[in-house]
Motif scaffolding. Structure first.
Motif, PDB file in Angstrom:
ATOM      1  N   ASP A   1       0.820  -1.269   0.153  1.00 27.54           N
ATOM      2  CA  ASP A   1       0.049  -0.101   0.109  1.00 27.54           C
ATOM      3  C   ASP A   1       0.820   1.454  -0.017  1.00 27.54           C
ATOM      4  OD1 ASP A   1      -2.018   2.084   0.258  1.00 27.54           O
ATOM      5  OD2 ASP A   1      -2.498   1.262   2.368  1.00 27.54           O
TER       6      ASP A   1
ATOM      7  N   THR B   1      -2.431   5.232  -0.060  1.00 25.13           N
ATOM      8  CA  THR B   1      -3.941   5.649  -0.510  1.00 25.13           C
ATOM      9  C   THR B   1      -4.955   4.472  -0.384  1.00 25.13           C
ATOM     10  OG1 THR B   1      -3.175   4.711  -2.920  1.00 25.13           O
ATOM     11  CG2 THR B   1      -2.750   7.093  -2.453  1.00 25.13           C
TER      12      THR B   1
ATOM     13  N   HIS C   1      -4.465   1.766  -1.962  1.00 27.90           N
ATOM     14  CA  HIS C   1      -4.186   0.824  -2.923  1.00 27.90           C
ATOM     15  C   HIS C   1      -2.744   0.345  -3.229  1.00 27.90           C
ATOM     16  CE1 HIS C   1      -7.923   3.003  -3.983  1.00 27.90           C
ATOM     17  NE2 HIS C   1      -8.357   1.946  -4.455  1.00 27.90           N
TER      18      HIS C   1
END
Length: 509
Positions: free
Chosen positions: A108, A111, A113
Protein backbone atom coordinates in the motif's frame (compact mmCIF):
# COMPACT_ATOMS: atom_id res chain seq x y z
CA UNK A 1 -4.57 -25.13 30.95
CA UNK A 2 -1.73 -27.13 32.38
CA UNK A 3 0.51 -29.29 30.15
CA UNK A 4 -1.03 -32.40 31.69
CA UNK A 5 -4.55 -31.27 30.79
CA UNK A 6 -3.46 -30.33 27.25
CA UNK A 7 -1.85 -33.74 26.85
CA UNK A 8 -5.01 -35.47 28.04
CA UNK A 9 -7.50 -33.55 25.88
CA UNK A 10 -5.58 -32.62 22.67
CA UNK A 11 -2.75 -35.11 22.07
CA UNK A 12 -3.78 -38.28 20.27
CA UNK A 13 -2.35 -41.01 18.09
CA UNK A 14 -2.93 -39.93 14.47
CA UNK A 15 -5.19 -42.32 12.58
CA UNK A 16 -3.17 -41.91 9.37
CA UNK A 17 0.52 -41.64 10.29
CA UNK A 18 0.30 -43.31 13.71
CA UNK A 19 2.52 -40.82 15.55
CA UNK A 20 1.42 -39.16 18.77
CA UNK A 21 0.81 -35.46 18.16
CA UNK A 22 -1.64 -32.65 18.74
CA UNK A 23 -5.03 -33.32 17.19
CA UNK A 24 -5.97 -30.95 14.36
CA UNK A 25 -9.27 -32.53 13.30
CA UNK A 26 -11.59 -35.40 14.22
CA UNK A 27 -12.71 -37.20 11.06
CA UNK A 28 -14.62 -40.45 10.61
CA UNK A 29 -11.38 -42.44 10.34
CA UNK A 30 -10.10 -41.01 13.66
CA UNK A 31 -8.02 -38.10 15.00
CA UNK A 32 -5.83 -36.32 12.42
CA UNK A 33 -2.57 -34.52 13.19
CA UNK A 34 -1.59 -31.19 11.63
CA UNK A 35 0.81 -32.76 9.15
CA UNK A 36 -1.74 -35.23 7.80
CA UNK A 37 -4.39 -32.51 7.77
CA UNK A 38 -2.27 -30.20 5.62
CA UNK A 39 -1.37 -33.11 3.33
CA UNK A 40 -5.04 -33.99 2.88
CA UNK A 41 -5.83 -30.39 1.93
CA UNK A 42 -3.47 -30.69 -1.08
CA UNK A 43 -5.15 -33.70 -2.67
CA UNK A 44 -7.47 -32.83 -5.55
CA UNK A 45 -8.96 -34.92 -8.33
CA UNK A 46 -11.96 -36.95 -9.37
CA UNK A 47 -13.72 -38.73 -6.50
CA UNK A 48 -14.01 -42.46 -7.33
CA UNK A 49 -17.47 -42.65 -5.68
CA UNK A 50 -19.42 -39.59 -6.88
CA UNK A 51 -17.13 -38.78 -9.88
CA UNK A 52 -16.93 -35.11 -8.80
CA UNK A 53 -13.74 -33.14 -9.48
CA UNK A 54 -12.99 -31.45 -6.15
CA UNK A 55 -10.95 -31.64 -2.94
CA UNK A 56 -10.35 -35.22 -1.71
CA UNK A 57 -9.52 -35.05 2.02
CA UNK A 58 -11.10 -38.36 3.08
CA UNK A 59 -10.09 -41.99 2.63
CA UNK A 60 -12.21 -45.01 1.70
CA UNK A 61 -11.65 -48.44 3.30
CA UNK A 62 -9.09 -49.22 0.59
CA UNK A 63 -7.10 -46.06 1.34
CA UNK A 64 -8.10 -44.17 -1.84
CA UNK A 65 -8.77 -40.40 -1.52
CA UNK A 66 -12.46 -39.43 -1.65
CA UNK A 67 -14.38 -36.17 -1.21
CA UNK A 68 -15.66 -34.98 2.15
CA UNK A 69 -19.29 -35.85 1.38
CA UNK A 70 -18.44 -39.47 0.55
CA UNK A 71 -16.11 -39.68 3.56
CA UNK A 72 -18.72 -38.29 5.95
CA UNK A 73 -16.68 -35.25 6.98
CA UNK A 74 -19.03 -32.56 8.23
CA UNK A 75 -16.52 -29.70 8.16
CA UNK A 76 -16.86 -27.18 5.32
CA UNK A 77 -13.72 -26.29 3.33
CA UNK A 78 -15.15 -23.61 1.00
CA UNK A 79 -13.67 -20.08 1.07
CA UNK A 80 -16.17 -17.45 2.23
CA UNK A 81 -14.93 -14.98 -0.41
CA UNK A 82 -14.20 -16.86 -3.64
CA UNK A 83 -15.84 -20.24 -2.91
CA UNK A 84 -12.63 -22.23 -3.58
CA UNK A 85 -12.50 -25.56 -1.76
CA UNK A 86 -9.17 -26.02 -0.04
CA UNK A 87 -7.14 -25.20 3.04
CA UNK A 88 -8.73 -22.34 4.99
CA UNK A 89 -6.75 -19.83 7.03
CA UNK A 90 -7.83 -16.95 9.26
CA UNK A 91 -11.31 -15.57 8.56
CA UNK A 92 -12.23 -18.75 6.65
CA UNK A 93 -10.32 -17.49 3.62
CA UNK A 94 -8.31 -19.69 1.26
CA UNK A 95 -4.59 -19.25 0.74
CA UNK A 96 -4.85 -17.16 -2.49
CA UNK A 97 -7.31 -14.72 -0.87
CA UNK A 98 -5.15 -14.46 2.25
CA UNK A 99 -2.10 -13.82 0.06
CA UNK A 100 -3.93 -11.10 -1.86
CA UNK A 101 -4.90 -9.33 1.38
CA UNK A 102 -1.33 -9.57 2.71
CA UNK A 103 0.15 -8.10 -0.48
CA UNK A 104 -2.43 -5.30 -0.51
CA UNK A 105 -1.41 -4.37 3.02
CA UNK A 106 2.35 -4.51 2.45
CA UNK A 107 2.39 -2.78 -0.95
CA UNK A 108 0.00 0.00 0.00
CA UNK A 109 1.40 3.38 -1.06
CA UNK A 110 -0.71 5.26 1.48
CA UNK A 111 -3.83 5.62 -0.68
CA UNK A 112 -5.34 2.27 0.22
CA UNK A 113 -4.22 0.67 -3.05
CA UNK A 114 -1.17 -1.22 -4.24
CA UNK A 115 1.56 1.11 -5.55
CA UNK A 116 1.30 1.30 -9.33
CA UNK A 117 4.97 0.36 -10.05
CA UNK A 118 4.61 -2.72 -7.82
CA UNK A 119 1.36 -4.04 -9.27
CA UNK A 120 3.21 -6.44 -11.65
CA UNK A 121 5.07 -7.84 -8.62
CA UNK A 122 1.79 -8.50 -6.81
CA UNK A 123 0.38 -10.21 -9.90
CA UNK A 124 3.48 -12.39 -10.22
CA UNK A 125 3.30 -13.51 -6.60
CA UNK A 126 -0.41 -14.33 -6.94
CA UNK A 127 0.15 -16.42 -10.08
CA UNK A 128 2.85 -18.60 -8.51
CA UNK A 129 2.11 -22.07 -7.21
CA UNK A 130 2.05 -22.87 -3.50
CA UNK A 131 0.73 -19.60 -2.05
CA UNK A 132 1.52 -20.89 1.44
CA UNK A 133 5.26 -20.59 0.73
CA UNK A 134 4.69 -16.97 -0.33
CA UNK A 135 2.83 -16.30 2.92
CA UNK A 136 5.67 -17.75 4.97
CA UNK A 137 8.15 -15.57 3.03
CA UNK A 138 6.05 -12.45 3.67
CA UNK A 139 6.26 -13.04 7.42
CA UNK A 140 9.99 -12.30 7.34
CA UNK A 141 10.56 -8.90 9.04
CA UNK A 142 13.23 -7.97 6.48
CA UNK A 143 10.83 -8.70 3.62
CA UNK A 144 8.13 -6.61 5.27
CA UNK A 145 10.58 -3.70 5.71
CA UNK A 146 11.79 -3.87 2.10
CA UNK A 147 8.30 -4.09 0.57
CA UNK A 148 6.98 -1.26 2.73
CA UNK A 149 10.00 0.87 1.82
CA UNK A 150 9.55 0.24 -1.92
CA UNK A 151 5.83 0.97 -1.74
CA UNK A 152 6.19 4.24 0.19
CA UNK A 153 9.26 5.41 -1.75
CA UNK A 154 11.74 5.43 1.13
CA UNK A 155 13.74 2.80 -0.78
CA UNK A 156 14.37 3.74 -4.45
CA UNK A 157 12.93 1.20 -6.87
CA UNK A 158 16.24 0.75 -8.70
CA UNK A 159 19.11 -1.67 -8.65
CA UNK A 160 21.32 0.91 -6.96
CA UNK A 161 18.67 1.49 -4.30
CA UNK A 162 18.43 -2.21 -3.49
CA UNK A 163 22.22 -2.45 -3.63
CA UNK A 164 22.44 -0.53 -0.34
CA UNK A 165 20.00 -2.73 1.57
CA UNK A 166 20.63 -5.74 3.81
CA UNK A 167 20.58 -8.69 4.26
CA UNK A 168 21.91 -9.47 0.82
CA UNK A 169 20.20 -12.86 0.45
CA UNK A 170 16.74 -11.41 1.01
CA UNK A 171 17.56 -8.49 -1.28
CA UNK A 172 18.81 -10.84 -4.01
CA UNK A 173 15.62 -12.91 -3.83
CA UNK A 174 13.43 -9.81 -4.00
CA UNK A 175 15.49 -8.44 -6.89
CA UNK A 176 14.89 -11.68 -8.83
CA UNK A 177 11.14 -11.34 -8.31
CA UNK A 178 11.20 -7.71 -9.45
CA UNK A 179 13.13 -8.65 -12.60
CA UNK A 180 10.81 -11.59 -13.36
CA UNK A 181 7.81 -9.28 -13.11
CA UNK A 182 9.54 -6.67 -15.37
CA UNK A 183 9.51 -4.03 -12.63
CA UNK A 184 13.29 -3.73 -12.87
CA UNK A 185 15.45 -4.29 -15.97
CA UNK A 186 17.10 -7.68 -16.05
CA UNK A 187 20.75 -7.87 -15.04
CA UNK A 188 22.94 -10.83 -14.22
CA UNK A 189 22.35 -12.04 -10.67
CA UNK A 190 25.92 -13.19 -10.06
CA UNK A 191 27.30 -9.90 -11.35
CA UNK A 192 25.14 -7.91 -8.93
CA UNK A 193 26.20 -10.10 -6.02
CA UNK A 194 29.84 -9.64 -7.01
CA UNK A 195 29.49 -5.86 -7.07
CA UNK A 196 28.06 -5.96 -3.56
CA UNK A 197 30.95 -8.14 -2.38
CA UNK A 198 33.47 -5.88 -4.13
CA UNK A 199 32.19 -2.80 -2.35
CA UNK A 200 32.57 -4.48 1.03
CA UNK A 201 35.99 -5.91 0.12
CA UNK A 202 37.49 -2.61 -1.03
CA UNK A 203 36.15 -0.84 2.04
CA UNK A 204 38.34 -2.91 4.38
CA UNK A 205 41.60 -2.05 2.53
CA UNK A 206 43.37 0.56 4.63
CA UNK A 207 45.96 1.81 2.15
CA UNK A 208 44.23 4.30 -0.20
CA UNK A 209 46.83 3.74 -2.93
CA UNK A 210 46.21 -0.02 -2.93
CA UNK A 211 42.46 0.57 -2.99
CA UNK A 212 42.83 2.94 -5.95
CA UNK A 213 44.91 0.46 -7.96
CA UNK A 214 42.45 -2.36 -7.35
CA UNK A 215 39.56 -0.09 -8.27
CA UNK A 216 41.27 0.74 -11.57
CA UNK A 217 41.88 -2.94 -12.24
CA UNK A 218 38.22 -3.76 -11.56
CA UNK A 219 36.87 -0.89 -13.65
CA UNK A 220 39.06 -1.19 -16.73
CA UNK A 221 39.68 -4.91 -16.89
CA UNK A 222 37.65 -7.20 -14.66
CA UNK A 223 34.18 -5.65 -14.94
CA UNK A 224 34.52 -5.18 -18.70
CA UNK A 225 35.34 -8.87 -19.04
CA UNK A 226 32.49 -9.99 -16.76
CA UNK A 227 29.91 -7.78 -18.47
CA UNK A 228 30.98 -9.11 -21.86
CA UNK A 229 30.46 -12.68 -20.64
CA UNK A 230 27.14 -11.77 -19.03
CA UNK A 231 25.85 -10.46 -22.37
CA UNK A 232 26.49 -13.87 -23.93
CA UNK A 233 24.95 -15.90 -21.10
CA UNK A 234 24.43 -16.14 -17.35
CA UNK A 235 27.58 -16.00 -15.26
CA UNK A 236 28.34 -19.02 -13.13
CA UNK A 237 29.43 -19.03 -9.53
CA UNK A 238 32.81 -20.43 -10.54
CA UNK A 239 33.50 -17.34 -12.67
CA UNK A 240 32.55 -15.02 -9.83
CA UNK A 241 34.64 -17.07 -7.40
CA UNK A 242 37.65 -16.70 -9.70
CA UNK A 243 37.12 -12.93 -9.87
CA UNK A 244 36.96 -12.73 -6.06
CA UNK A 245 40.18 -14.68 -5.76
CA UNK A 246 41.88 -12.31 -8.20
CA UNK A 247 40.95 -9.30 -6.08
CA UNK A 248 41.84 -10.99 -2.80
CA UNK A 249 45.25 -12.20 -3.95
CA UNK A 250 46.02 -8.92 -5.72
CA UNK A 251 45.39 -7.04 -2.48
CA UNK A 252 47.53 -9.58 -0.60
CA UNK A 253 50.38 -9.07 -3.08
CA UNK A 254 50.28 -5.28 -2.70
CA UNK A 255 50.30 -5.65 1.10
CA UNK A 256 53.19 -8.11 0.89
CA UNK A 257 55.19 -5.70 -1.25
CA UNK A 258 54.53 -2.93 1.26
CA UNK A 259 55.93 -5.15 4.02
CA UNK A 260 59.07 -5.53 1.90
CA UNK A 261 59.35 -1.70 1.66
CA UNK A 262 58.64 -1.79 -2.08
CA UNK A 263 56.00 -0.43 -4.38
CA UNK A 264 54.65 -2.11 -7.47
CA UNK A 265 56.58 0.35 -9.68
CA UNK A 266 59.85 -0.93 -8.20
CA UNK A 267 58.91 -4.61 -8.10
CA UNK A 268 61.73 -6.92 -9.21
CA UNK A 269 61.91 -10.47 -10.52
CA UNK A 270 63.16 -11.71 -7.15
CA UNK A 271 60.03 -10.33 -5.51
CA UNK A 272 57.72 -12.20 -7.87
CA UNK A 273 59.66 -15.42 -7.39
CA UNK A 274 59.56 -15.10 -3.62
CA UNK A 275 55.83 -14.33 -3.68
CA UNK A 276 54.97 -17.43 -5.73
CA UNK A 277 57.39 -19.77 -3.96
CA UNK A 278 55.49 -20.11 -0.69
CA UNK A 279 51.91 -20.83 -1.84
CA UNK A 280 51.86 -21.11 -5.61
CA UNK A 281 48.35 -22.55 -5.99
CA UNK A 282 46.79 -20.03 -3.60
CA UNK A 283 48.58 -16.98 -5.01
CA UNK A 284 48.25 -17.84 -8.70
CA UNK A 285 45.00 -15.80 -9.22
CA UNK A 286 47.03 -12.63 -8.61
CA UNK A 287 48.73 -13.16 -11.98
CA UNK A 288 45.75 -11.63 -13.79
CA UNK A 289 46.32 -8.38 -11.90
CA UNK A 290 50.07 -8.58 -12.46
CA UNK A 291 49.71 -9.07 -16.23
CA UNK A 292 47.36 -6.10 -16.39
CA UNK A 293 49.87 -3.97 -14.46
CA UNK A 294 52.66 -4.99 -16.86
CA UNK A 295 50.50 -4.31 -19.91
CA UNK A 296 49.53 -0.85 -18.67
CA UNK A 297 53.12 0.00 -17.61
CA UNK A 298 52.24 0.16 -13.92
CA UNK A 299 55.08 -2.24 -13.12
CA UNK A 300 58.17 -3.53 -14.96
CA UNK A 301 57.74 -6.41 -17.39
CA UNK A 302 58.79 -9.48 -15.45
CA UNK A 303 58.45 -13.22 -15.91
CA UNK A 304 55.60 -15.01 -14.16
CA UNK A 305 55.82 -18.69 -13.18
CA UNK A 306 54.40 -20.92 -15.92
CA UNK A 307 51.12 -22.64 -15.29
CA UNK A 308 51.49 -26.33 -14.56
CA UNK A 309 48.91 -28.36 -16.48
CA UNK A 310 47.85 -31.38 -14.51
CA UNK A 311 47.53 -34.65 -16.31
CA UNK A 312 44.03 -35.87 -17.08
CA UNK A 313 42.67 -38.96 -15.46
CA UNK A 314 42.92 -42.29 -17.19
CA UNK A 315 40.33 -42.55 -19.97
CA UNK A 316 37.19 -44.52 -19.27
CA UNK A 317 37.20 -47.54 -21.56
CA UNK A 318 34.19 -49.07 -23.22
CA UNK A 319 33.59 -52.05 -20.91
CA UNK A 320 33.78 -49.84 -17.82
CA UNK A 321 31.47 -47.27 -19.39
CA UNK A 322 28.85 -49.92 -20.16
CA UNK A 323 29.07 -51.30 -16.63
CA UNK A 324 28.43 -47.88 -15.09
CA UNK A 325 25.61 -47.19 -17.54
CA UNK A 326 24.01 -50.54 -16.68
CA UNK A 327 24.09 -49.62 -12.99
CA UNK A 328 22.55 -46.21 -13.70
CA UNK A 329 19.64 -47.79 -15.56
CA UNK A 330 18.81 -50.51 -13.03
CA UNK A 331 19.89 -49.24 -9.59
CA UNK A 332 16.85 -47.33 -8.31
CA UNK A 333 18.57 -46.49 -5.02
CA UNK A 334 20.67 -43.85 -6.82
CA UNK A 335 19.31 -40.28 -7.00
CA UNK A 336 17.29 -39.71 -10.15
CA UNK A 337 19.12 -36.47 -10.93
CA UNK A 338 22.53 -38.15 -10.82
CA UNK A 339 21.27 -41.05 -12.95
CA UNK A 340 20.02 -38.74 -15.72
CA UNK A 341 23.14 -36.56 -15.68
CA UNK A 342 25.40 -39.61 -15.67
CA UNK A 343 23.55 -41.11 -18.64
CA UNK A 344 24.03 -37.89 -20.67
CA UNK A 345 27.73 -37.78 -19.80
CA UNK A 346 28.31 -41.44 -20.62
CA UNK A 347 26.26 -41.57 -23.83
CA UNK A 348 27.25 -38.26 -25.43
CA UNK A 349 30.49 -37.33 -23.56
CA UNK A 350 28.93 -34.01 -22.57
CA UNK A 351 31.03 -31.88 -20.19
CA UNK A 352 29.48 -31.17 -16.83
CA UNK A 353 29.55 -27.41 -17.43
CA UNK A 354 27.33 -27.87 -20.48
CA UNK A 355 25.06 -30.47 -18.90
CA UNK A 356 23.97 -28.10 -16.12
CA UNK A 357 22.93 -25.49 -18.73
CA UNK A 358 20.24 -27.72 -20.20
CA UNK A 359 16.62 -26.72 -19.61
CA UNK A 360 13.42 -28.72 -19.50
CA UNK A 361 12.54 -27.26 -22.92
CA UNK A 362 15.66 -28.91 -24.37
CA UNK A 363 14.06 -32.33 -23.77
CA UNK A 364 11.64 -33.07 -26.62
CA UNK A 365 9.19 -35.93 -26.03
CA UNK A 366 7.53 -37.00 -29.25
CA UNK A 367 5.64 -39.87 -27.66
CA UNK A 368 7.62 -42.65 -29.30
CA UNK A 369 11.07 -41.07 -29.04
CA UNK A 370 12.75 -38.64 -26.67
CA UNK A 371 15.44 -36.30 -27.98
CA UNK A 372 17.75 -33.86 -26.21
CA UNK A 373 18.74 -30.59 -27.85
CA UNK A 374 22.50 -30.94 -27.52
CA UNK A 375 22.98 -29.52 -30.98
CA UNK A 376 21.24 -29.40 -34.35
CA UNK A 377 19.54 -31.78 -34.93
CA UNK A 378 18.56 -33.00 -31.42
CA UNK A 379 20.13 -36.25 -30.24
CA UNK A 380 17.79 -39.23 -29.65
CA UNK A 381 17.88 -41.12 -26.38
CA UNK A 382 17.77 -44.94 -26.37
CA UNK A 383 14.62 -46.40 -24.87
CA UNK A 384 15.84 -47.27 -21.33
CA UNK A 385 17.36 -43.81 -20.92
CA UNK A 386 14.28 -42.20 -22.51
CA UNK A 387 12.03 -43.64 -19.79
CA UNK A 388 14.48 -42.38 -17.17
CA UNK A 389 14.39 -38.90 -18.70
CA UNK A 390 10.57 -38.88 -18.82
CA UNK A 391 10.39 -39.72 -15.11
CA UNK A 392 12.91 -37.02 -14.23
CA UNK A 393 11.20 -34.30 -16.28
CA UNK A 394 7.91 -35.21 -14.63
CA UNK A 395 9.51 -34.78 -11.22
CA UNK A 396 10.98 -31.41 -12.23
CA UNK A 397 7.51 -30.04 -12.93
CA UNK A 398 6.68 -30.20 -9.21
CA UNK A 399 9.73 -28.26 -8.01
CA UNK A 400 8.90 -24.94 -6.28
CA UNK A 401 10.68 -22.30 -8.36
CA UNK A 402 10.52 -19.55 -5.78
CA UNK A 403 12.30 -16.73 -7.57
CA UNK A 404 11.44 -17.31 -11.20
CA UNK A 405 8.46 -18.77 -12.97
CA UNK A 406 10.43 -19.09 -16.20
CA UNK A 407 13.43 -20.82 -14.61
CA UNK A 408 13.10 -24.35 -15.97
CA UNK A 409 16.64 -25.65 -15.59
CA UNK A 410 16.88 -29.38 -16.08
CA UNK A 411 19.30 -29.49 -13.13
CA UNK A 412 18.26 -26.59 -10.85
CA UNK A 413 20.58 -25.40 -8.13
CA UNK A 414 20.05 -24.32 -4.56
CA UNK A 415 19.60 -20.70 -5.57
CA UNK A 416 16.18 -20.31 -7.10
CA UNK A 417 16.32 -19.51 -10.78
CA UNK A 418 19.95 -20.65 -11.15
CA UNK A 419 21.36 -23.90 -12.58
CA UNK A 420 23.18 -26.43 -10.47
CA UNK A 421 26.80 -25.73 -9.65
CA UNK A 422 29.01 -27.89 -11.94
CA UNK A 423 31.24 -28.77 -8.99
CA UNK A 424 28.24 -30.11 -7.05
CA UNK A 425 27.17 -32.20 -10.03
CA UNK A 426 30.70 -33.59 -10.34
CA UNK A 427 30.51 -34.71 -6.71
CA UNK A 428 27.23 -36.55 -7.38
CA UNK A 429 28.65 -38.19 -10.49
CA UNK A 430 31.74 -39.39 -8.68
CA UNK A 431 29.57 -41.05 -6.04
CA UNK A 432 27.94 -43.26 -8.67
CA UNK A 433 31.23 -43.98 -10.43
CA UNK A 434 31.08 -41.52 -13.34
CA UNK A 435 34.33 -39.54 -13.66
CA UNK A 436 33.70 -36.05 -15.07
CA UNK A 437 36.91 -36.26 -17.13
CA UNK A 438 38.51 -38.93 -19.28
CA UNK A 439 35.29 -40.31 -20.76
CA UNK A 440 36.64 -40.85 -24.27
CA UNK A 441 39.11 -43.49 -25.28
CA UNK A 442 42.27 -42.07 -26.91
CA UNK A 443 41.87 -42.53 -30.67
CA UNK A 444 44.66 -44.23 -32.57
CA UNK A 445 44.10 -42.12 -35.68
CA UNK A 446 42.22 -39.04 -36.64
CA UNK A 447 38.76 -39.90 -38.05
CA UNK A 448 39.10 -37.38 -40.85
CA UNK A 449 41.68 -35.61 -42.95
CA UNK A 450 42.30 -33.04 -40.24
CA UNK A 451 44.80 -33.22 -37.39
CA UNK A 452 44.59 -35.93 -34.78
CA UNK A 453 42.73 -35.37 -31.51
CA UNK A 454 44.66 -34.06 -28.57
CA UNK A 455 43.72 -37.08 -26.46
CA UNK A 456 46.00 -39.43 -28.39
CA UNK A 457 49.35 -39.10 -30.09
CA UNK A 458 49.72 -39.30 -33.83
CA UNK A 459 50.63 -42.86 -34.76
CA UNK A 460 52.49 -43.84 -37.95
CA UNK A 461 50.42 -45.20 -40.80
CA UNK A 462 50.83 -48.93 -41.21
CA UNK A 463 50.01 -48.95 -44.93
CA UNK A 464 52.45 -46.22 -45.92
CA UNK A 465 54.82 -47.17 -48.74
CA UNK A 466 58.57 -46.85 -48.31
CA UNK A 467 60.17 -43.69 -49.64
CA UNK A 468 60.66 -43.67 -53.40
CA UNK A 469 57.44 -45.58 -54.23
CA UNK A 470 54.19 -44.31 -55.62
CA UNK A 471 51.17 -44.18 -53.37
CA UNK A 472 49.16 -46.28 -55.83
CA UNK A 473 49.61 -49.99 -56.12
CA UNK A 474 51.21 -51.85 -59.04
CA UNK A 475 53.25 -48.85 -60.19
CA UNK A 476 56.99 -48.78 -60.71
CA UNK A 477 59.27 -46.81 -58.42
CA UNK A 478 59.72 -43.14 -59.17
CA UNK A 479 63.03 -42.62 -60.96
CA UNK A 480 65.13 -39.56 -60.14
CA UNK A 481 65.00 -36.91 -62.80
CA UNK A 482 68.05 -36.09 -64.86
CA UNK A 483 69.19 -32.49 -65.05
CA UNK A 484 67.72 -30.65 -68.02
CA UNK A 485 70.11 -29.88 -70.83
CA UNK A 486 70.05 -26.31 -72.10
CA UNK A 487 70.87 -26.01 -75.76
CA UNK A 488 72.39 -22.96 -77.29
CA UNK A 489 69.92 -20.59 -78.87
CA UNK A 490 67.02 -21.94 -76.90
CA UNK A 491 64.73 -19.29 -75.42
CA UNK A 492 62.97 -21.64 -73.01
CA UNK A 493 64.42 -23.43 -70.02
CA UNK A 494 61.48 -25.87 -69.72
CA UNK A 495 61.95 -29.32 -71.21
CA UNK A 496 59.48 -30.71 -73.69
CA UNK A 497 57.84 -33.77 -72.27
CA UNK A 498 56.48 -36.16 -74.84
CA UNK A 499 53.44 -38.22 -74.19
CA UNK A 500 54.36 -41.71 -73.09
CA UNK A 501 52.41 -44.81 -72.29
CA UNK A 502 52.03 -45.86 -68.69
CA UNK A 503 55.13 -47.66 -67.40
CA UNK A 504 57.62 -46.29 -69.93
CA UNK A 505 60.49 -43.93 -69.16
CA UNK A 506 60.32 -40.24 -69.89
CA UNK A 507 62.27 -38.76 -72.77
CA UNK A 508 63.47 -35.24 -72.87
CA UNK A 509 64.02 -33.64 -76.23
Amino acid sequence: MTPEEYERWHVRNCARCGRRAAKSAEWPDGPICRTCYDRAMRVRGCCPNCRADRLLPGLDPSGNPICRDCAGITRDFFCDRCGFEGLLLGGRLCEPCTLADTLARLLDDGTGHVAVPLQPLAATLLEMDRPKSRLIWLRNPNVVRLLRGLATGTIPLTHDGLHQETPWRTVAHLRDLLMDSCVLPRVDRQLMLYQRWLTERLAVIEDPEHRRRLQHFVTWHQMRRLRSKAEKGHLGRSQISQAKQEITQAGAFLAWLADQDRTIEHCQQADLDAWHTEKLATRRPAQTFLRWCMKTSRMPRLTLPPQVISQDEAPLHQHRRLAILRRILHDESLPLRARVAGALVLLYAQPVTRTVRLTVDDVLDGGTTVTVRLGDPPSPLPEPVADLMRAYVQSCQHLPYASSRSSQWLFPGRQRGQPMNPVSLQVHLRKIGVPPQGLRDPPTRSPGPGPCHREGPRLPRQDRHPPGHRSRRNLEPIRPRRPHAVTSGSTSLSPVVKARPLGTARTVG
